[in-house]
Design a protein around this motif. Structure first.
Motif, PDB file in Angstrom:
ATOM      1  N   UNK A 190       0.818  -1.245   0.033  1.00 19.68           N
ATOM      2  CA  UNK A 190       0.065   0.174   0.069  1.00 19.68           C
ATOM      3  C   UNK A 190       0.750   1.204  -0.011  1.00 19.68           C
ATOM      4  N   UNK A 191       1.839   1.110   0.660  1.00 20.76           N
ATOM      5  CA  UNK A 191       2.989   2.373   0.862  1.00 20.76           C
ATOM      6  C   UNK A 191       3.736   2.567  -0.596  1.00 20.76           C
ATOM      7  N   UNK A 209       7.112   4.197  -2.646  1.00 15.60           N
ATOM      8  CA  UNK A 209       8.355   3.726  -2.109  1.00 15.60           C
ATOM      9  C   UNK A 209       7.657   3.069  -0.465  1.00 15.60           C
ATOM     10  N   UNK A 210       8.202   2.145   0.045  1.00 13.45           N
ATOM     11  CA  UNK A 210       7.877   1.740   1.321  1.00 13.45           C
ATOM     12  C   UNK A 210       8.269   2.773   2.493  1.00 13.45           C
ATOM     13  N   UNK A 211       7.308   3.817   2.637  1.00 14.58           N
ATOM     14  CA  UNK A 211       7.883   4.618   3.812  1.00 14.58           C
ATOM     15  C   UNK A 211       6.708   5.044   4.696  1.00 14.58           C
TER      16      UNK A 211
END
Ligand code: SF4
Length: 330
Positions: free
Chosen positions: A145-146, A152-154
């Motif tokens: 989802x990010x 990106x995965x943040x």
């Protein structure tokens, strides 16, 4: 007395601990030689520990704890011999079957630095991408989802936001049991700042019992609840058009779908499994407060629609422009 700073590895809060010993050689210490307390300078817990963290030393006192390398036969061997055996076995396997014949399965409780070194070892040296942790399984919906929402995965938030939020929304999370020190921090923030705690969970958990508003939704209705919220925010003209134009894409398409849900709040409440009064109370809390912090956990992640539900929550924050600022975000 020598002191070592470390972390409790039982849950994702990552509380800091200070362990002290009277013995100079840490290799030979027993649990009875050690004193463990919460690290009062650590930003995750400021000295607090829950019952699990306080009993960490008990795990060292168990007779079957593996403290030194052993062969499967039970024969002990020293660290140098164990390292050589592992290295030789890796080398032999890779020489015979290629780098993808080996894999490293790591713990999600590794510190970031340890995880980096293990990845470097696997990808840079062994030349295999077969390296992962158990956290892939529990957090993959959130990661997807990010990546979808932000590229990106943040995670645009931190623990300090808890003390600054006016509304804290916990979704699919029994924080009182699973992340106890964090939950105590939430309760303290609630008391000090009069923050409203909303818990969205089909079950009446220990966390839900402390909530100002508990939405006991139908299992899996979180996606509909938050997609409907987006429609409601647009209906009430609460969305931040300047922020949306500057920082998002595809808003018009998403909001049209969302407004089909919010057009009939009674129907929406039935779909979600709560009363219209409760639904409206929650939607108004989000619409009327800037500092809303939303946090979700495995009740959302462990679902075939976990990515969509998480994305729906992030969409609401993006539509309001309430993200990446103190006290609000996802
Ligand atoms: S909340 Fe408890 S279990 Fe989790 S890291 Fe802190 S002390 Fe350990």
């Amino acid at each position: 007395m020598s002191v070592v700073q470390s972390s409790c590895a039982y849950c994702g809060v990552g509380c800091g601990v200070s362990v002290s010993s009277n013995k100079p050689n840490w290799t030979d210490v027993d649990a009875a030689d050690l004193i463990l307390v919460g690290d009062n300078k650590h930003p995750a817990n400021y000295g607090h520990l829950c019952a699990k963290g306080e009993r960490l030393l008990d795990s060292l006192a168990q007779p079957n704890v593996l403290r030194y390398p052993k062969l499967r036969s039970g024969m002990p061997l020293d660290w140098d011999k164990a390292s050589t055996l592992i290295a030789d076995t890796f080398a032999k396997t890779i020489a015979e079957h290629g780098p993808d014949s080996v894999a490293l399965y790591l713990s999600g409780q590794l510190l970031t630095e340890d995880y980096y070194v293990a990845n470097k070892f696997a990808k840079g040296f062994l030349k295999t991408a077969n390296v992962d942790t158990n956290s892939r399984l529990c957090m993959s919906s959130a990661v997807s989802a990010m990546q979808r929402a932000f590229g990106e995965d943040v995670v645009p938030g931190c623990y300090d936001d808890l003390e600054q939020a006016d509304v804290i929304v916990l979704v699919g999370a029994n924080t009182a049991w699973t992340h106890p020190v964090l939950f105590q921090r939430i309760l303290a923030a609630k008391k000090a700042n009069n923050a409203q705690l909303v818990v969205i969970d089909p079950l009446s958990t220990a966390t839900a019992k402390q909530a100002d508003l508990h939405l006991a939704i139908k299992p899996g209705a979180d996606l509909t609840l938050f997609h409907g919220l987006l429609g409601y925010l647009a209906d009430q003209n609460r969305v931040d058009h300047a922020y949306i134009a500057a920082h998002t894409e595809g808003f018009d398409t998403v909001v049209l779908q969302a407004q089909q849900l919010s057009a009939n709040l009674a129907d929406l409440a039935t779909q979600v499994g709560v009363s219209v009064t409760q639904l409206t109370q929650f939607y108004q809390l989000v619409a009327n407060n800037k500092k809303v912090l939303t946090a979700s956990c495995q009740g959302v992640n462990q679902s075939t629609i976990g990515t969509d539900a998480t994305n729906a929550m992030i969409n609401c924050h993006l539509a309001l422009g309430h993200i990446g600022q103190a006290g609000c975000g996802f």
